[in-house]
Design an enzyme around this catalytic site. Sequence first.
Site, PDB file in Angstrom:
ATOM      1  N   GLU A  98      -2.196  29.509 -10.937  1.00 18.85           N
ATOM      2  CA  GLU A  98      -1.317  29.119 -11.837  1.00 18.85           C
ATOM      3  C   GLU A  98      -0.575  30.180 -12.718  1.00 18.85           C
ATOM      4  O   GLU A  98       0.671  29.624 -13.098  1.00 18.85           O
ATOM      5  CB  GLU A  98      -2.377  28.609 -13.109  1.00 18.85           C
TER       6      GLU A  98
ATOM      7  N   GLU B  43       8.233  29.099 -11.968  1.00 21.96           N
ATOM      8  CA  GLU B  43       8.985  28.133 -12.666  1.00 21.96           C
ATOM      9  C   GLU B  43      10.011  29.017 -13.712  1.00 21.96           C
ATOM     10  O   GLU B  43      11.158  28.477 -13.609  1.00 21.96           O
ATOM     11  CB  GLU B  43       8.115  27.261 -13.725  1.00 21.96           C
TER      12      GLU B  43
END
Length: 137
Positions: free
Chosen positions: A67, A74
Site C-alpha cells: 500500500e 501514484e
Amino acid sequence: MKPFLETRIRSFEYAFRGWFHVLQTQRNVWIHSAIAAVVLIVGLWLRLPPRDWAVIVLTAALVFTAEFINTSIEAVVDLVSPDTHPLAKIGKDVGAAAVLISAIAAILVGLLILGPPLWAKYIALSGLSSERAQGFL
C-alpha cells in the site's frame, strides 16, 4: 559522529512523515489497520504460537508495504504525468494490483493460520462432538 546521528534521526523523521501522509490520505490503509487489529485480537485469544505470529506479522507488513509503495507510485506518476496518459494509468493500475495480490495472500494466510484453531474453539464452545463436526466439513 554527530553528523551521522543527525542524518539517521532525519531519515526517521522522513519515514514517519511518509507514514503519517499515507494514514491521512489512503482510506484503504485504515481498512488494512482494522483487519490487522481484529487478527491481533483473535490471535491473542487463540494464543497462537510464535511461528504463527511471525507469519502473520510478515504478511501484514507485506500488505502495508504494498500500500505504501502504491501510494508513492501514484504520487510520482501524478508529478511526472499530470495529464491522463495510458502509461500513467498502467503504472497506477499495476501498483493497485500489487496491493490486491498482497491482500488476497493475507486473507489466505489468515484462513490457514486462524481457521483451524477457530474451528476447534467453535466445536469446544458449541459442544459438538468431533464426529458431528466432521460432517460440517
